[in-house]
Design an enzyme around this catalytic site. Structure first.
Site, short mmCIF file in Angstrom:
data_model
loop_
_atom_site.label_atom_id
_atom_site.label_comp_id
_atom_site.label_asym_id
_atom_site.label_seq_id
_atom_site.Cartn_x
_atom_site.Cartn_y
_atom_site.Cartn_z
N TRP A 69 -38.63 41.54 47.87
CA TRP A 69 -37.72 40.88 46.27
C TRP A 69 -36.77 40.51 47.14
O TRP A 69 -35.97 40.98 47.07
CB TRP A 69 -37.81 41.93 45.80
CG TRP A 69 -37.13 41.38 44.44
CD1 TRP A 69 -35.62 41.61 43.95
CD2 TRP A 69 -37.88 41.25 43.20
NE1 TRP A 69 -35.81 40.36 42.72
CE2 TRP A 69 -37.17 39.94 42.35
CE3 TRP A 69 -39.38 41.15 43.58
CZ2 TRP A 69 -37.79 40.29 41.40
CZ3 TRP A 69 -40.40 40.07 42.06
CH2 TRP A 69 -38.73 39.31 40.71
N GLU B 77 -43.10 48.29 36.13
CA GLU B 77 -41.72 49.09 36.51
C GLU B 77 -42.35 49.14 34.69
O GLU B 77 -40.34 48.77 34.17
CB GLU B 77 -40.49 48.26 36.78
CG GLU B 77 -40.61 48.22 38.38
CD GLU B 77 -39.14 47.91 38.79
OE1 GLU B 77 -38.66 47.71 37.91
OE2 GLU B 77 -39.36 47.83 39.93
N GLU C 226 -41.98 45.87 46.31
CA GLU C 226 -40.41 45.91 45.89
C GLU C 226 -39.98 46.40 46.70
O GLU C 226 -40.07 47.65 46.23
CB GLU C 226 -40.14 45.56 44.81
CG GLU C 226 -40.74 44.02 43.95
CD GLU C 226 -40.17 44.06 42.29
OE1 GLU C 226 -39.42 44.87 42.02
OE2 GLU C 226 -41.25 43.77 41.86
#
Ligand code: BGC
Length: 450
Positions: free
Chosen positions: A407, A173, A361
């Site tokens: 996640w 990210e 995720e």
């Protein structure tokens, strides 16, 4: 076809679909100074007053450094075939460059070997935000030298782990660690403003592609990807001003890092302030920014509603808080909106040049209680099932989505939010480090049963 509410079977996704679980070094390992590890920006940031909710820190976290065997045994017990975790850069290179910490290298060797002995495929993220503090002191991501520091670190990991690890992700990210860490100051290293954010963006893009090239050269048979945060964005109203504001927010939050990698350049026409990125460009950068990744990892949790805002600098757009929208919320105050997953998959699938997508995720924090030795996390269970149903919907319509990772494994250190938000499918009592599989974990185990 809509699959929400229907019973899911993993066969519907095909035999090659990758099911997994994701974690990150800083959020789980603890042992922040053990066996020669150097400090990371997050060690330093979390020690600063007022930066982490309730003054929490990750010095012990989930004690994964000592409990990895136990946690890998739990992954096996849950029938999860793929485990995504990250390497802590300062654990293997305490000052970020040159001097290697063999004990740090050995730790990940043990984790990888233990996964393989348990029939679990290791998936490695090189960078999940824990930059060596020694490099931050030299400017961190704002210093162009980071491209070569990161290249050397990538090469070290490839040479040590490439014989056994066949799935790699370069960055986690980039929008979050540059935006929250170098523009808003909410994450480590706590810098603010465009003069930090813009160079951090450009050096991150260059490092991401360079990391991809190095991995592919040193481990040609490996599958090499990188991961992006993405939220489905909708305008607050159909007024042209709100629609244009949503386009700008989408360009910043969803398109900023993927488009230069695909050779499309930065989305300057939608976010004009990005034209200042040219200050950091050197001849040849346009080519260096590109890399043909084998896959991209998408990480989606929610949707955002965007409204025109005169007073928001540069973007003139703001997010309308989910709390004010009368919608279901997670403990992070994020809206629960499963169709976001479908829309995001469709959006990225439409880019020419993306070969394969994994959801690396997806998950949710809800308040959990341990009662009679059990954690009945019905909201999380529904959240996961509803999102997986949306993955199936996208796949059945031809999206190139080939994997889904929850996640996360255990409750852990949720960055600036500390330990209050619990995202795990396994509960941790942080006082004793005792683990209890939640209902969601038991369901995932049944769903994945071999
Ligand atoms: C990050 C994780 C984080 C999760 C939930 C992602 O942005 O990769 O580290 O814990 O979302 O906030």
């Amino acid at each position: 076809m809509d699959y929400e509410g229907q019973e899911l079977h993993k066969d519907q996704f095909g035999e090659d679909f990758k099911w997994g679980i994701s974690t990150a070094a800083f959020q789980t390992e603890g042992s922040c100074a053990a066996d020669g590890k150097g400090p990371s920006v997050w060690d330093v940031f979390s020690a600063r007053k007022g930066k982490i909710r309730n003054g929490h820190h990750a010095n012990t976290a989930c004690d994964f450094y000592n409990c990895y065997q136990k946690d890998i045994a739990l992954i096996r017990r849950l029938n999860i075939p793929n485990f995504r975790f990250s390497v802590s850069w300062p654990r293997v290179l305490p000052s970020g460059v040159k001097t290697v910490n063999q004990k740090g290298i050995d730790f990940y060797n043990k984790v990888i070997d233990h996964c393989l002995e348990n029939d679990i495929e290791p998936w490695l993220t090189l960078y999940h935000w824990d930059l060596p503090q020694a490099l931050e002191l030299k400017g961190g991501w704002t210093n162009r030298d980071i491209v070569s520091w990161f290249a050397d670190y990538t090469e070290l990991c490839a040479r040590n782990y490439g014989d056994r690890v066949k799935h790699w992700m370069v960055l986690n990210e980039p929008m979050v660690f540059t935006g929250a860490g170098y523009f808003l100051g909410l994450h480590a290293p706590g810098r603010t403003g465009l003069s930090n954010f813009l160079p951090a963006i450009h050096h991150t893009v260059l490092s991401m592609s360079e990391g991809g090239r190095i991995l592919k050269k040193l481990i040609p048979e490996a599958e090499v990807g990188t991961t992006f945060s993405c939220s489905y964005i909708e305008p607050f109203s159909q007024k042209p001003k709100d629609i244009a504001a949503a386009t700008r927010a989408d360009a910043l939050l969803n398109r900023l890092f993927i488009e230069p990698v695909l050779g499309m350049g930065y989305p300057v026409s939608d976010v004009p302030v990005l034209k200042n990125l040219h200050k950091y460009h050197q001849p040849g950068d346009e080519e260096k920014m590109k890399f043909d990744f084998d896959f991209i990892g998408l990480q989606n949790y929610t949707r955002e509603i965007v409204k025109y805002s005169l007073f928001t600098p540069y973007l003139h757009a703001r997010l309308v808080k989910a709390e004010k929208r009368n919608v279901p919320l997670t403990s992070m105050k994020w809206e629960v909106y499963p169709p976001a997953m479908y829309h995001i998959l469709k959006k990225f699938n439409d880019y020419p040049g993306i070969k394969k997508i994994y959801i690396t995720e997806n998950g949710a924090a809800f308040p959990d209680w341990l009662q009679d030795g059990k954690v009945e996390d019905t909201e999380r269970l529904k959240y996961l099932q509803d999102h997986i149903a949306q993955v199936l919907k996208a796949k059945s319509e031809g999206c190139k989505v080939d994997g889904y990772f929850i996640w996360t494994l255990t409750d852990n250190f949720e960055w600036a939010e500390g330990y209050d938000p619990r995202f795990g499918i396994i509960y941790i009592d942080f006082a004793t480090q005792k683990r209890v599989i939640k209902s969601s974990g038991k369901w995932y185990a049944r769903f994945l049963a071999r």
